[in-house]
Design a protein around this motif. Sequence first.
Motif, PDB file in Angstrom:
ATOM      1  N   GLY A  37     -10.394  -5.107 -11.853  1.00 30.66           N
ATOM      2  CA  GLY A  37     -10.021  -4.231 -10.753  1.00 30.66           C
ATOM      3  C   GLY A  37      -8.942  -3.243 -11.152  1.00 30.66           C
ATOM      4  O   GLY A  37      -8.996  -2.062 -10.787  1.00 30.66           O
ATOM      5  N   ILE A  38      -7.963  -3.709 -11.922  1.00 27.83           N
ATOM      6  CA  ILE A  38      -6.871  -2.833 -12.362  1.00 27.83           C
ATOM      7  C   ILE A  38      -7.400  -1.698 -13.234  1.00 27.83           C
ATOM      8  O   ILE A  38      -6.914  -0.563 -13.172  1.00 27.83           O
ATOM      9  CB  ILE A  38      -5.790  -3.646 -13.107  1.00 27.83           C
ATOM     10  N   ASN A  39      -8.414  -1.984 -14.042  1.00 24.93           N
ATOM     11  CA  ASN A  39      -9.001  -0.939 -14.895  1.00 24.93           C
ATOM     12  C   ASN A  39      -9.576   0.220 -14.103  1.00 24.93           C
ATOM     13  O   ASN A  39      -9.773   1.316 -14.637  1.00 24.93           O
ATOM     14  CB  ASN A  39     -10.101  -1.540 -15.783  1.00 24.93           C
ATOM     15  N   PHE A  40      -9.861  -0.010 -12.823  1.00 24.35           N
ATOM     16  CA  PHE A  40     -10.434   1.039 -11.985  1.00 24.35           C
ATOM     17  C   PHE A  40      -9.381   1.739 -11.129  1.00 24.35           C
ATOM     18  O   PHE A  40      -9.721   2.605 -10.313  1.00 24.35           O
ATOM     19  CB  PHE A  40     -11.552   0.462 -11.107  1.00 24.35           C
ATOM     20  N   LEU A  41      -8.130   1.353 -11.304  1.00 23.01           N
ATOM     21  CA  LEU A  41      -7.046   2.084 -10.665  1.00 23.01           C
ATOM     22  C   LEU A  41      -6.714   3.316 -11.493  1.00 23.01           C
ATOM     23  O   LEU A  41      -7.056   3.399 -12.671  1.00 23.01           O
ATOM     24  CB  LEU A  41      -5.799   1.201 -10.558  1.00 23.01           C
ATOM     25  N   GLY A  42      -6.016   4.248 -10.892  1.00 25.17           N
ATOM     26  CA  GLY A  42      -5.527   5.384 -11.655  1.00 25.17           C
ATOM     27  C   GLY A  42      -4.633   4.902 -12.785  1.00 25.17           C
ATOM     28  O   GLY A  42      -3.889   3.929 -12.631  1.00 25.17           O
ATOM     29  N   GLN A  43      -4.698   5.585 -13.900  1.00 24.13           N
ATOM     30  CA  GLN A  43      -3.946   5.178 -15.087  1.00 24.13           C
ATOM     31  C   GLN A  43      -2.454   4.988 -14.778  1.00 24.13           C
ATOM     32  O   GLN A  43      -1.820   4.064 -15.280  1.00 24.13           O
ATOM     33  CB  GLN A  43      -4.117   6.235 -16.185  1.00 24.13           C
ATOM     34  N   GLU A  44      -1.915   5.832 -13.924  1.00 24.42           N
ATOM     35  CA  GLU A  44      -0.488   5.797 -13.633  1.00 24.42           C
ATOM     36  C   GLU A  44      -0.071   4.588 -12.792  1.00 24.42           C
ATOM     37  O   GLU A  44       1.129   4.293 -12.673  1.00 24.42           O
ATOM     38  CB  GLU A  44      -0.063   7.084 -12.913  1.00 24.42           C
ATOM     39  N   LEU A  45      -1.046   3.867 -12.218  1.00 25.82           N
ATOM     40  CA  LEU A  45      -0.742   2.714 -11.371  1.00 25.82           C
ATOM     41  C   LEU A  45      -0.841   1.377 -12.102  1.00 25.82           C
ATOM     42  O   LEU A  45      -0.266   0.374 -11.663  1.00 25.82           O
ATOM     43  CB  LEU A  45      -1.705   2.667 -10.174  1.00 25.82           C
ATOM     44  N   GLY A  96      -9.163  -0.230   5.898  1.00 25.02           N
ATOM     45  CA  GLY A  96      -7.984   0.190   5.154  1.00 25.02           C
ATOM     46  C   GLY A  96      -8.319   0.659   3.756  1.00 25.02           C
ATOM     47  O   GLY A  96      -7.747   1.646   3.267  1.00 25.02           O
ATOM     48  N   ILE A  97      -9.254  -0.017   3.103  1.00 22.74           N
ATOM     49  CA  ILE A  97      -9.656   0.374   1.747  1.00 22.74           C
ATOM     50  C   ILE A  97     -10.198   1.801   1.750  1.00 22.74           C
ATOM     51  O   ILE A  97      -9.893   2.603   0.860  1.00 22.74           O
ATOM     52  CB  ILE A  97     -10.713  -0.602   1.187  1.00 22.74           C
ATOM     53  N   ARG A  98     -10.969   2.132   2.755  1.00 22.11           N
ATOM     54  CA  ARG A  98     -11.543   3.480   2.849  1.00 22.11           C
ATOM     55  C   ARG A  98     -10.469   4.561   2.967  1.00 22.11           C
ATOM     56  O   ARG A  98     -10.709   5.719   2.642  1.00 22.11           O
ATOM     57  CB  ARG A  98     -12.488   3.554   4.048  1.00 22.11           C
ATOM     58  N   ASN A  99      -9.284   4.170   3.443  1.00 23.54           N
ATOM     59  CA  ASN A  99      -8.212   5.149   3.651  1.00 23.54           C
ATOM     60  C   ASN A  99      -7.133   5.104   2.582  1.00 23.54           C
ATOM     61  O   ASN A  99      -6.107   5.791   2.714  1.00 23.54           O
ATOM     62  CB  ASN A  99      -7.589   4.926   5.032  1.00 23.54           C
ATOM     63  N   LEU A 100      -7.347   4.319   1.537  1.00 24.67           N
ATOM     64  CA  LEU A 100      -6.390   4.282   0.438  1.00 24.67           C
ATOM     65  C   LEU A 100      -6.416   5.608  -0.326  1.00 24.67           C
ATOM     66  O   LEU A 100      -7.428   6.312  -0.323  1.00 24.67           O
ATOM     67  CB  LEU A 100      -6.744   3.150  -0.531  1.00 24.67           C
ATOM     68  N   PRO A 101      -5.326   5.936  -1.017  1.00 26.51           N
ATOM     69  CA  PRO A 101      -5.357   7.119  -1.878  1.00 26.51           C
ATOM     70  C   PRO A 101      -6.443   6.997  -2.942  1.00 26.51           C
ATOM     71  O   PRO A 101      -6.820   5.879  -3.338  1.00 26.51           O
ATOM     72  CB  PRO A 101      -3.965   7.105  -2.521  1.00 26.51           C
ATOM     73  N   GLU A 102      -6.928   8.107  -3.394  1.00 18.26           N
ATOM     74  CA  GLU A 102      -8.010   8.139  -4.383  1.00 18.26           C
ATOM     75  C   GLU A 102      -7.673   7.327  -5.638  1.00 18.26           C
ATOM     76  O   GLU A 102      -8.540   6.680  -6.227  1.00 18.26           O
ATOM     77  CB  GLU A 102      -8.295   9.601  -4.765  1.00 18.26           C
ATOM     78  N   THR A 103      -6.410   7.315  -6.020  1.00 20.96           N
ATOM     79  CA  THR A 103      -6.010   6.639  -7.259  1.00 20.96           C
ATOM     80  C   THR A 103      -6.155   5.120  -7.195  1.00 20.96           C
ATOM     81  O   THR A 103      -6.250   4.468  -8.232  1.00 20.96           O
ATOM     82  CB  THR A 103      -4.551   6.968  -7.599  1.00 20.96           C
ATOM     83  N   SER A 104      -6.172   4.561  -5.996  1.00 17.09           N
ATOM     84  CA  SER A 104      -6.252   3.103  -5.867  1.00 17.09           C
ATOM     85  C   SER A 104      -7.519   2.611  -5.179  1.00 17.09           C
ATOM     86  O   SER A 104      -7.878   1.438  -5.285  1.00 17.09           O
ATOM     87  CB  SER A 104      -5.036   2.571  -5.098  1.00 17.09           C
ATOM     88  N   ARG A 105      -8.230   3.501  -4.495  1.00 12.49           N
ATOM     89  CA  ARG A 105      -9.346   3.067  -3.640  1.00 12.49           C
ATOM     90  C   ARG A 105     -10.430   2.337  -4.425  1.00 12.49           C
ATOM     91  O   ARG A 105     -10.906   1.278  -4.019  1.00 12.49           O
ATOM     92  CB  ARG A 105      -9.947   4.283  -2.924  1.00 12.49           C
TER      93      ARG A 105
END
Length: 278
Positions: free
Chosen positions: A27-35, A216-225
Motif C-alpha cells: 500500500g505504501i508503494n502506491f502513495l506519493g513518493q513524498e509520503l 473518506g477514501i474517495r476524498n483523500l488527496p491524490e497523493t494518498s488516495r
Amino acid sequence: MKVIFDNVSAECSKIVTKRYSTSFALGINFLGQELRASIYAIYGFVRLADEIVDSFHDYDKVALLAKFRRDCFEAIDEGISLNPILHTFQQVVNQFKIERELIILFLESMEMDLKRETYTPEKYERYILGSAQVVGLMCLHVFTNGDKMAYEKLKDSAMMLGSAFQKVNFLRDINADYYVLSRTYFPDVDLSTFSDVEKKQIETDIQKEFDAALTGIRNLPETSRRGVYLAYIYYQKLFDKIKNKSAKQVMAERIRISNLRKFALMFNSTLKYSTNRI
C-alpha cells in the motif's frame, strides 16, 4: 553528517515495515513518493510497541513498554533519538504536529494487552480507538499535510477505516489471540463456544465501517488516495474470505491471502482506480 543517520534511520523503518507486513508495504508503494518515508516511520513505531506486547515473552514486557514510552516522548521533545525507529517517528510527529494525545492513546492500548482484560463494550471501544483509530489519524496528518480543514473533514472516515482493519485482524488472529496469548477482544463473546451467529454479528458491524470509510477514501488527496484504496481492497478481500469460513474454522486456522493474490489485488485496484471506479 547527521543526514546519514537520518537516512539510515528511515531505512530501518522501511525494513521493519517490509519484513512485518507485505500488504502494508504494498500500500505504501502506491502513495506519493513524498509520503512514503513518513508512513514507514509511523508503522515502524507501531510495530515495535506491538512486538513488545506480543512477542517478548521471556522479558519484562511492562518495563520494556514503559521504557519505550519514555524514550518516545524524550525523542519528540529533544528532536533526536539513538533508536532509529523512534528517531524517524519523532521527525514525523514534529513535522506534521501529530497530537501527543494520539500517541498516549496508542500506548495505553498496548498496555491493555499486557493484562488479561475482560473486554466490556466500553473497554473494547477504548482499545479500538487506541490501537487502530489513532494510527489512522496519525497517517491522516501526513496525508493532509497540515490542512486542518481537510483533516477534520476526513477524520471520522479515517477512524472507521482503522477500526474496520483492526476488527478484521481480530477475526484473522482469533486463534492465536485466544489459545496462545489468552486474549478475547470481542465483548460478551465466549470464544470457547464461538458461534456462527456471533461471528455474523461482528461481521455486520465491520461491513458498516468499511462502507463508511470508502466515502473518506474517495476524498483523500491524490497523493494518498490510491495507496489507501489498495489497503482497503486488500482488507475487504481478506474479510470476504473470513466471512466464507465458519466460526469453527476461524477458531482453528489463521486466514491468509497469498502473496500472489496480493499482487493480483494490487493490479485490480490499480485498474479500478485508473478508470475512476472507486
